[in-house]
Structure formats: structure tokens, C-alpha cells
Design a protein around this motif. Structure first.
Motif, PDB file in Angstrom:
ATOM      1  N   LEU A 100       0.835  -1.192   0.000  1.00 37.42           N
ATOM      2  CA  LEU A 100       0.000   0.000   0.000  1.00 37.42           C
ATOM      3  C   LEU A 100       0.875   1.249   0.000  1.00 37.42           C
ATOM      4  N   SER A 101       1.865   1.202   0.848  1.00 35.43           N
ATOM      5  CA  SER A 101       2.713   2.396   0.943  1.00 35.43           C
ATOM      6  C   SER A 101       3.547   2.558  -0.326  1.00 35.43           C
ATOM      7  N   ALA A 102       3.913   1.417  -0.940  1.00 43.17           N
ATOM      8  CA  ALA A 102       4.658   1.506  -2.194  1.00 43.17           C
ATOM      9  C   ALA A 102       3.790   2.128  -3.279  1.00 43.17           C
ATOM     10  N   LEU A 103       2.503   1.733  -3.280  1.00 44.01           N
ATOM     11  CA  LEU A 103       1.571   2.290  -4.254  1.00 44.01           C
ATOM     12  C   LEU A 103       1.421   3.792  -4.037  1.00 44.01           C
ATOM     13  N   ALA A 104       1.239   4.150  -2.779  1.00 38.81           N
ATOM     14  CA  ALA A 104       1.110   5.578  -2.451  1.00 38.81           C
ATOM     15  C   ALA A 104       2.351   6.331  -2.886  1.00 38.81           C
ATOM     16  N   ASN A 105       3.491   5.721  -2.618  1.00 37.31           N
ATOM     17  CA  ASN A 105       4.743   6.358  -3.005  1.00 37.31           C
ATOM     18  C   ASN A 105       4.841   6.533  -4.512  1.00 37.31           C
ATOM     19  N   SER A 106       4.386   5.508  -5.244  1.00 38.18           N
ATOM     20  CA  SER A 106       4.553   5.605  -6.683  1.00 38.18           C
ATOM     21  C   SER A 106       3.619   6.659  -7.268  1.00 38.18           C
ATOM     22  N   ILE A 107       2.437   6.803  -6.650  1.00 34.18           N
ATOM     23  CA  ILE A 107       1.537   7.872  -7.124  1.00 34.18           C
ATOM     24  C   ILE A 107       2.161   9.237  -6.827  1.00 34.18           C
ATOM     25  N   THR A 108       2.669   9.372  -5.623  1.00 29.59           N
ATOM     26  CA  THR A 108       3.333  10.626  -5.249  1.00 29.59           C
ATOM     27  C   THR A 108       4.497  10.913  -6.185  1.00 29.59           C
ATOM     28  N   LEU A 109       5.270   9.869  -6.448  1.00 35.49           N
ATOM     29  CA  LEU A 109       6.459  10.038  -7.274  1.00 35.49           C
ATOM     30  C   LEU A 109       6.099  10.487  -8.686  1.00 35.49           C
TER      31      LEU A 109
END
Lengths: 404, 200
Positions: A100-109
Motif C-alpha cells: 500500500l505504501s509503495a503504491l502511495a509512493n509511486s503515485i506521489t512520485l
């Protein structure tokens, strides 16, 4: 500023000119004079006062973006955008939460990259998101140094062409006019020509590698960026033999222009203006010879993250931004002047990228891949036909040695 | 400016030749009157325009300066298609570039516009000490192949304007319409009589 340093080490460092330097006073504002100054990457920019103002605003936006990146680093850790190593973690809730946090990070990125990577972080972020770091990690540590040592003193058609082009690569640039600059560029290009003998050296790569050197700071990182670009990011065979990949991209681009900008495409077709006349250089030099360097870097920020489809977005955007003017043209010279003036003055990367991504509409990499597959047979047939025609001509004066 | 009796002719001109023969330098000299020791390498092609007044006509050259590296040759048809004139350039100090020029001439003869006016330019004629291709050799070749030949030097400007003037004189005066039917032609007088532009 350009001291001699060991190979592969940081060999140059550009100091951005002081802001006060450029801030035009009231008189220059009135006079609308042409101002000359060095941009962030050491290129001489000639622009009017409006251009300078735009650049100042852009610089301010870059600083604000920098603060966002620093805040994220402080919050999530310095390498928050790197691919998480899921396998190394314990199973269960940990994995789910991490995903989940990786997904959030990738959207942010993704969002952050569209807005621009701060120049200081650019080398690190590019190296990571492009896949260069991964590519680098699959070979022994000494790969680059070994390669450079092994090819030292070797002369091939590629090295001859590289030597010919070194002084012709961004002449007037303060670093590429020095021996160190040219030697570093030479090592990267020669090294790559031996890594991939199908590509060897293709004119155009000199500009790409030069900008990579300016950004990445070390030769070795520039080399790996060049490798990942040619081997993974761009379409295959863009720079090989008869540039077949480039021909394919041009056909795909023409199709996309008809779909995304039908009025322009129809108008130019009626004028018998082939858009490849201008777009070929954009695709081969990745805009480095057309856009201001800082705008080029913003395009490359997205290119390394999103892949080669970005080139289509940007090329379409350049046409789209000039639609009304282009529709008024009746001569090819006017078309070229409009596009050239527009690209040379695109000092605000957000103007370009907003059109490229918000107004052009989405295109998936899968769609582009399908388009390429569709165009490939025609390109191959055309190139093959040309070759056969030429071979059938009486060639009394074949050169004795291979030309490249 | 052309008066009303003058004809205005748009002529597409393409420069072809080996890498480093000096194609871009010739154009830069002709269009801007400049010379630089290290001309940026051309990728794809660069566009320039230049207007010349010759006898009874005003010729507006639309010049395509192409990239020289061999793998770029596959792009050349896009640039020479429909060209009224071609300047095939070789470097007088480099025999291989002369061989390359001959290949271009053959290709143009086979694939180009049949009425194309072709010039052969032996460039870098100022470098007397390192000359490898004699003027006689090139002259004979040019005559046999129906081209006109001049030795040029973009550096000293020798014969640069002359070669373009000679092309202008030789262009057929009755040009087929360059624009497809149905196009609205907008004749805009060039600013300052001579306009030039380039696309790098």
C-alpha cells in the motif's frame, strides 16, 4: 570550476548564475533588449526580458519543488522512491502495508516527477527510476573502468566519427570546450560503441551523452544512463544501421498527429509538409538540440520514469501549442520558423508538459507498442526496397573500406 | 525586391555529401556570411532559406542541409524528394568523401527529380597542402555526369555565392506549381528583401 579530476569522478560543477544577475531593471524592460546569460547547465541563452522573467519564475518553482522533495525525504527517508525490497520483509500484514505504501509512493512520485526533479537530486533519481542502477548492479563493480581501459587506443570507424564530432558537440559550452570535457564525453561514447557494436556510434548520441554528463556528474553514471536509454527506454534500433527504429517512431508519430491534432495534420499534408522533416531531430536528440536545456531536462525527468511514449506527448504538444499559427502557413519555411521559434523559447517547462499530458490525452505504452508493430513491416519493406534499388545501380566507385 | 516583371521562384535545394565535407559550413557562409571552425553536427537535417535575385527572377531557396553519417542516408529521400536543385559536397582533402559524392550523384540521377540541377562542390579548397582530389579529376567526372563543378571554400568564401548563383541561373524558369491545387497562395514580401532562417 573545471579542474582536472580523476576519471569517473565528479569532473564539473555548474554554479547557477545569481538571480540578481538576471533581474532586468526598468530600462531593459522598456528597451526589450536581448539578454545573454548562462543557464543552469552552462549553456548560453539569448532571450528577451520576458524570457528572463519566465526563467526566474521557473527557478522559483524549482526551489519550491525542492522543498517538497526535502520534506518527503525527511518524512519517508532519503530513498523513499526506490523500489521496496518486499522479499526481504516478513510476511503478513507487513507486506500488505508495504504494498500500500509503495503504491502511495509511486503515485506521489509520478506527480512529483511531472512537476520536475530538483537539479540536485536529478542524478540520483534518474539513476534509480530509469533502471540504470539495476543494470549497473548486474555487472562487476569495475565494468566501466575495465571497459575504458580495454578500448583505450583502439581505432574503429565509430571512434573516428566520435573524434570528428567531439569539437562539434555544443561548441561554445564552457565545459565541452575544455579538454577534460571532451575527454569525458569521448570515453563515454567510445565505451558505449564497444558495448553495443550494432549501435556503435550514431550522430545525435553525442548531444544526448553530453547532457547526461552534465546532469549525472560522473562519467560512469552517464554511461549507464546512456546504456539504459538505448537498451531499455527507447525503441530498439533507433540509432543502429539504417535508423529503422527511428523510421518506425516517425510513422507512429504521423499517425498520432492525425488522431490528436487532425486539423494540423490535414493542413500540413495539403502543403506536402512531412512532419518528420522536423520531428526526426527531436526524436534522435531527445529534444536536446531544440529545447532550452532546463526544459529538456524536465522532459527527460518524465522520459526516464514513463518511457519513450513521453517523446510522442512532447512532440505532439509542440505542434498543438502552435496550432492556430500553423494553420495560417502556406510555406514550409514558415512552418519550420514557427516550430523553431516556439521550441527555442519554451523556457517554462510547465507550459509544455501541461499540454503534453493534460491536453494531448492519455496514450498507454501498450498502444504505442501496438502502433510500432503495425508500422514495422512497412518501414522494413521501404528500407529494403531502397537498399535493393541502390545496389542495383552501377556503383563504380565503391569505397574500399566500410564507411562507418 | 522583385519588381512586377520579375518571376518569383521557390526552389527546394538539398545538400548531400559525406560527414564533415562542410555542407553546413557552405550553407552558413551562403545564408549568413559566417564561418565557424566547429560547426555543430547536423542531425536529420537543418532548414535554411535564402533569396537571390538573378537576371529576370527572384529565387527563394529552401535549403535542406542533411546529416552526413552513412546511417542517416536512409532519411535522405525525404529531403531530396521534389528538390529543384542539389549541391553534392565533398572534401578536397579526403578521397573517400569524393567517392561518397559520386554515390549521391548516382542516387539522385536514379531517384531524384529528373530536371534537378546538380552542382558538385569540392569544398575546403583553401587547404592546398592536404589536397587529395584534383580539380581535373572532379571536373572530368562532373562533365561526364552532367553536373557543374566548382571548388569552394566555406572558410574563405571562395565560390560559395557563385555556386548558388549558378544554380539559380540554371533553374528552369517555368516551374511547375509547388503547391498542390486548391491551396491559397499568400505572397508575402520577404522582410528586408532577403530573408534567412535556420533550424538547427
Amino acid at each position: 570550476m573545471f579542474g582536472t579530476q580523476a576519471r569517473g569522478e565528479v569532473s564539473h560543477e555548474f554554479q547557477p548564475p545569481l538571480m540578481q544577475y538576471w533581474r532586468p531593471n526598468i530600462y531593459t524592460r522598456r528597451a526589450n533588449i536581448v539578454v545573454k546569460f548562462q543557464d543552469l547547465y552552462g549553456f548560453t541563452v539569448e532571450g528577451n526580458v520576458d524570457d528572463v522573467n519566465v526563467l526566474n519564475e521557473v527557478r522559483e518553482k524549482v526551489r519550491q519543488q525542492g522543498r517538497v522533495w526535502w520534506a518527503l525525504e525527511a518524512n519517508k527517508g532519503a530513498n523513499w522512491y526506490l523500489q521496496p525490497q518486499i522479499s526481504s520483509l516478513s510476511e503478513g500484514i507487513g507486506v500488505a502495508a508495504l504494498k500500500l505504501s509503495a503504491l502511495a509512493n509511486s503515485i506521489t512520485l509520478k506527480k512529483l516527477i511531472r512537476k520536475g526533479i530538483p537539479p540536485v537530486l536529478r542524478p540520483k533519481v534518474w539513476f534509480s527510476v530509469s533502471g540504470a542502477a539495476k543494470k549497473r548492479s548486474t555487472v562487476p563493480e569495475s565494468y566501466y573502468n575495465d571497459l575504458i581501459k580495454a578500448v583505450e587506443g583502439k581505432v574503429t570507424p565509430a571512434t573516428k566519427q566520435i573524434d570528428h564530432d567531439l569539437p562539434r558537440t555544443f561548441p561554445g559550452h564552457p565545459w565541452f570546450d575544455t579538454q577534460e570535457g571532451r575527454a569525458a564525453l569521448r570515453r563515454v561514447l567510445v565505451g558505449y560503441s564497444f558495448r553495443d557494436c550494432h549501435v556503435g556510434y550514431c550522430q545525435g548520441l553525442n548531444y544526448v551523452a553530453a547532457l547526461l554528463l552534465l546532469v549525472m556528474k560522473t562519467e560512469e553514471d552517464a554511461f549507464w544512463m546512456l546504456a539504459v536509454l538505448l537498451e531499455n527506454v527507447l525503441v530498439n534500433d533507433c540509432y543502429t544501421d539504417n535508423l529503422s527504429g527511428c523510421h518506425v517512431e516517425q510513422r507512429v508519430f504521423k499517425d498520432l498527429l492525425s488522431k490528436k491534432c487532425p486539423r494540423i495534420a490535414a493542413h500540413l499534408e495539403a502543403m506536402e509538409f512531412d512532419v518528420s522533416l522536423v520531428a526526426t531531430e527531436w526524436f534522435l536528440c531527445l529534444f536536446s538540440k531544440s529545447l532550452p536545456s532546463e526544459t529538456t531536462m524536465r522532459v527527460w525527468d518524465v522520459l526516464f520514469y514513463d518511457g519513450a511514449k513521453v517523446l510522442f506527448h512532447v512532440a505532439l504538444a509542440i505542434f498543438k501549442m502552435n496550432e492556430e499559427e500553423l494553420l495560417m502557413t502556406s510555406q514550409i519555411g514558415d512552418v519550420i520558423n514557427i516550430l523553431q521559434r516556439s521550441t527555442h523559447h519554451l523556457y517554462d517547462p510547465d507550459d509544455l508538459l501541461t499540454v503534453a499530458f493534460d491536453k494531448i490525452g492519455s496514450m498507454t505504452s501498450t498502444t504505442i507498442t501496438k502502433q510500432r508493430k503495425k508500422q514495422e513491416p512497412a518501414v522494413m519493406a521501404e528500407l529494403d526496397q531502397r537498399l535493393r534499388r541502390l545496389n542495383s545501380l552501377k556503383m563504380d566507385d565503391k569505397p574500399d573500406s566500410p564507411r562507418e | 525586391m522583385a519588381n512586377s516583371r520579375n518571376k518569383n521562384i521557390n526552389a527546394k535545394l538539398v545538400l548531400l555529401g559525406d560527414v564533415g565535407a562542410g555542407k553546413s559550413s557552405l550553407v552558413l557562409r551562403f545564408v549568413k556570411g559566417q564561418f565557424v571552425d566547429f560547426q555543430e553536427s547536423t542531425i536529420g537535417a537543418a532548414f535554411f532559406s535564402q533569396t537571390l535575385a538573378v537576371n529576370d527572377a527572384t529565387i527563394k531557396f529552401e535549403i535542406w542541409d542533411t546529416a552526413g553519417q552513412e546511417r542517416y542516408h536512409s532519411l535522405a529521400p525525404m529531403y531530396y524528394r521534389g528538390a529543384a536543385a542539389a549541391v553534392v559536397v565533398y572534401d578536397t582533402t579526403n578521397q573517400a568523401s569524393f567517392a561518397c559524392a559520386k554515390k549521391w550523384v548516382t542516387e539522385l540521377q536514379e531517384q531524384g527529380n529528373t530536371n534537378i540541377v546538380m552542382a558538385l562542390a569540392g569544398n575546403k579548397s583553401d587547404l592546398l597542402d592536404s589536397r587529395k582530389v584534383t580539380a581535373e579529376e572532379a571536373q572530368v567526372y562532373a562533365q561526364e555526369n552532367g553536373l557543374f563543378f566548382m571548388e569552394t571554400s566555406a572558410k574563405t568564401a571562395q565560390n560559395v555565392n557563385e555556386i548558388f548563383h549558378e544554380i539559380a541561373k540554371r533553374l528552369p524558369r517555368a516551374q511547375p506549381p509547388q503547391n498542390p491545387s486548391g491551396m491559397v497562395l499568400m505572397e508575402r514580401p520577404p522582410v528586408n528583401g532577403t530573408s534567412s532562417s535556420c533550424c538547427s
